[in-house]
Scaffold this motif. Structure first.
Motif, mmCIF file in Angstrom:
data_model
loop_
_atom_site.group_PDB
_atom_site.id
_atom_site.type_symbol
_atom_site.label_atom_id
_atom_site.label_comp_id
_atom_site.label_asym_id
_atom_site.label_seq_id
_atom_site.Cartn_x
_atom_site.Cartn_y
_atom_site.Cartn_z
ATOM 1 N N SER A 39 0.876 -1.096 -0.151
ATOM 2 C CA SER A 39 0.098 -0.032 0.039
ATOM 3 C C SER A 39 0.889 1.330 -0.140
ATOM 4 C CB SER A 39 -0.935 0.190 1.147
ATOM 5 O OG SER A 39 -0.176 0.690 2.252
ATOM 6 N N GLU A 111 -5.409 2.838 -8.044
ATOM 7 C CA GLU A 111 -4.536 2.416 -6.988
ATOM 8 C C GLU A 111 -3.207 1.911 -7.225
ATOM 9 O OE1 GLU A 111 -5.058 2.173 -3.254
ATOM 10 O OE2 GLU A 111 -7.008 1.915 -4.083
ATOM 11 N N LEU A 115 0.295 3.775 -6.007
ATOM 12 C CA LEU A 115 1.423 3.134 -5.500
ATOM 13 C C LEU A 115 2.576 3.180 -5.982
ATOM 14 C CD1 LEU A 115 1.984 0.877 -3.369
ATOM 15 C CD2 LEU A 115 1.166 -0.821 -4.759
ATOM 16 N N ARG A 256 -1.410 -2.834 4.745
ATOM 17 C CA ARG A 256 -1.454 -3.725 3.625
ATOM 18 C C ARG A 256 -2.848 -3.855 2.827
ATOM 19 N NH1 ARG A 256 -1.693 -7.107 7.627
ATOM 20 N NH2 ARG A 256 -2.771 -9.086 7.502
ATOM 21 N N SER A 258 -5.442 -1.385 3.070
ATOM 22 C CA SER A 258 -5.835 -0.290 2.846
ATOM 23 C C SER A 258 -5.877 0.244 1.334
ATOM 24 C CB SER A 258 -5.020 1.147 3.768
ATOM 25 O OG SER A 258 -4.039 1.066 2.989
ATOM 26 N N ALA A 259 -7.165 0.755 1.061
ATOM 27 C CA ALA A 259 -7.275 1.286 -0.567
ATOM 28 C C ALA A 259 -7.793 2.612 -0.324
ATOM 29 C CB ALA A 259 -8.231 0.331 -0.962
#
Lengths: 261, 229
Positions: A39, A111, A115, A256, A258-259
């Protein structure tokens, strides 16, 4: 020319006098955590803390530091934009018309793009921290200690030395050419820069022969001896460094799932 | 770009580059044992590649671009040794100029230090056999090496970030088109640049090229004759 070589800042940095192995270990660990975090939370934290350390503890001018980050970041953002539109599936969050083509970005793509940019930021700040606090000369002894082949380390050292010699020659030739209007217009520029590089090449080869004669005269047999200054690690430094690594690892582990999108 | 490649890929490119670099170091060691004067010469060549890659080429669009210099290294010293030189140069670029990075070093060595020089070497040798003009063959070797480097880089990115609809090929196409705008003109420009360097060096001090076994005495005389006519 490029007088903003990072090495000059490293030589002036107060962090220069800290133990090299500690610095290298710290940066290596942070690099690995940053690149393997699933993440963007941990990489962003690493980027912020490393930049802070470089600017505050390492006394690097903030404006200079921002310039260093900005250039490669442009490339990273360009790459991330492609990922945004082509990578992953999931709900579409927005789309736009481009030359009559409709392209859309999915949540997964967004996402991934965030990242990737955060990982790039974190990696770059780690690298800059090392580059701005540890002069290359001090890393050679470390390379030898890591048992890399002698010829490889020697080659690195000589390349390092001659980069500066050649850069000086380039600056002088360039100024001489510019004064004679050598860089007026595209065609002239190409002519001049090629001529300069050709001359540089000839100089390089002559210098190489002279270097061999000089080294031979001093009984060089393929081994140079290096002096590594002993800088014992203070227990507080070790504690701070390992605490930091433990913290970023935990951060990467717990964030790890989380979005953002 | 530091941190750009995700988890399995940066390790994979390291693993692919490592054997070539080890072989390069082995070749270099043998060469150095045979003729001791080669080590200083190689060091200067490495420094030359670094300086060359930090030069800004004038560009038509107004932006500036950096040549890689790896194609020239391959023509002069062969691809295996060029891989070692490129590795050192790339580490210095990361540490001095914040170009590239440590986790992406494997991938960069593969695209710039292995794929590019290998293509340059093959093209150059092929052209030499077919009796093409010396400068044209250097131009071709260097330009094609740059294009190979750019294609391999796009492939590395595409493998790491496959597209949802088109898979690896889809995103290869996407990365390829975006980079093509800057990379293709740059490849042509670097080809002209390096060919002009060779022309200049041969005019002024052709013996150097004979010494490096790039060309032989006969060819040098012919090239000089052509240039002076």
């Amino acid at each position: 020319m490029n007088h903003s070589l990072l090495d000059e800042h490293a030589l002036a940095s107060p962090l220069r006098h800290k133990n090299n192995r500690l610095k290298l270990g710290l940066v290596g660990a942070a690099l690995l955590v940053g690149v393997s975090s699933p993440s963007p939370v941990a990489p962003l934290f690493i980027a912020l803390s490393m930049s802070f350390a470089a600017i505050r503890l390492g006394k690097v001018p903030a404006r200079f530091y921002a310039g260093l980050v900005a250039a490669p970041l442009g490339f990273a953002v360009l790459g991330a934009a492609i990922i945004l539109f082509f990578f992953g599936s999931g709900p579409e969050i927005f789309s736009l018309e481009l030359f009559g083509l409709r392209i859309g970005a999915s949540a997964d793509g967004a996402e991934m793009a965030v990242l990737v940019v955060s990982r790039t930021l974190s990696g770059m700040s780690c690298l800059l921290f090392l580059a701005l606090s540890t002069p290359m000369v001090e890393l050679f002894a470390l390379l030898k200690a890591l048992r890399l082949p002698d010829s490889f380390v020697e080659l690195s050292m000589m390349i390092y030395r001659y980069i500066f010699v050649l850069l000086e020659v380039v600056v002088r030739m360039r100024e001489a050419q510019a004064m004679r209007l050598g860089y007026d217009g595209f065609k002239n520029s190409i002519q001049s820069i090629s001529m300069m590089a050709g001359t540089l090449f000839i100089r390089t080869m002559e210098q190489g022969e002279r270097l061999f004669t000089a080294m031979d005269a001093r009984c060089y047999d393929g081994k140079l001896f290096l002096f590594e200054e002993r800088r014992p690690v203070k227990i507080q430094e070790l504690l701070v460094a390992s605490g930091y690594v433990a913290f970023i690892s935990a951060l990467a582990y717990f964030s790890r799932g989380s979005a953002i999108f | 770009m530091e941190g750009f490649l995700p988890h399995p890929w940066w390790e994979i490119w390291y693993a692919l580059s490592l054997p070539v670099v080890v072989y390069g170091i082995y070749t270099m060691n043998r060469l150095v044992k045979e003729r001791r004067e080669t080590l200083p010469l190689l060091a200067l060549a490495g420094a030359f590649i670094f300086v060359l890659s930090s030069l800004k080429l004038p560009s038509v669009t107004g932006s500036c671009s950096h040549p890689t210099g790896a194609g020239m290294g391959a023509i002069l010293f062969g691809p295996a040794i060029t891989a070692v030189l490129c590795l050192i140069v790339l580490v210095y670029q990361a540490l001095f100029l914040a170009h590239g990075g440590i986790t992406t070093l494997g991938a960069n060595v593969f695209s710039m230090g292995i794929a590019g020089p290998a293509v340059a070497y093959i093209v150059y040798k092929g052209c030499a056999k077919s009796n093409l003009n010396f400068y044209v063959s250097i131009f071709l070797a260097v330009s094609l090496a740059d294009i190979a480097t750019y294609l391999v880089t796009s492939l590395q990115l595409a493998l790491a970030f496959p597209s949802a609809t088109g898979g690896v090929l889809g995103s290869l196409y996407a990365f390829g088109t975006v980079f093509a705008f800057t990379q293709v003109p740059l490849a042509v420009l670097e080809g002209v640049f390096i060919a002009l360097i060779f022309k200049y060096v041969i005019q002024v001090k052709g013996e150097v090229m004979v010494k490096l076994k790039v060309i032989d005495e006969k060819k040098l005389r012919r090239l000089k004759g052509v240039v002076q006519a």
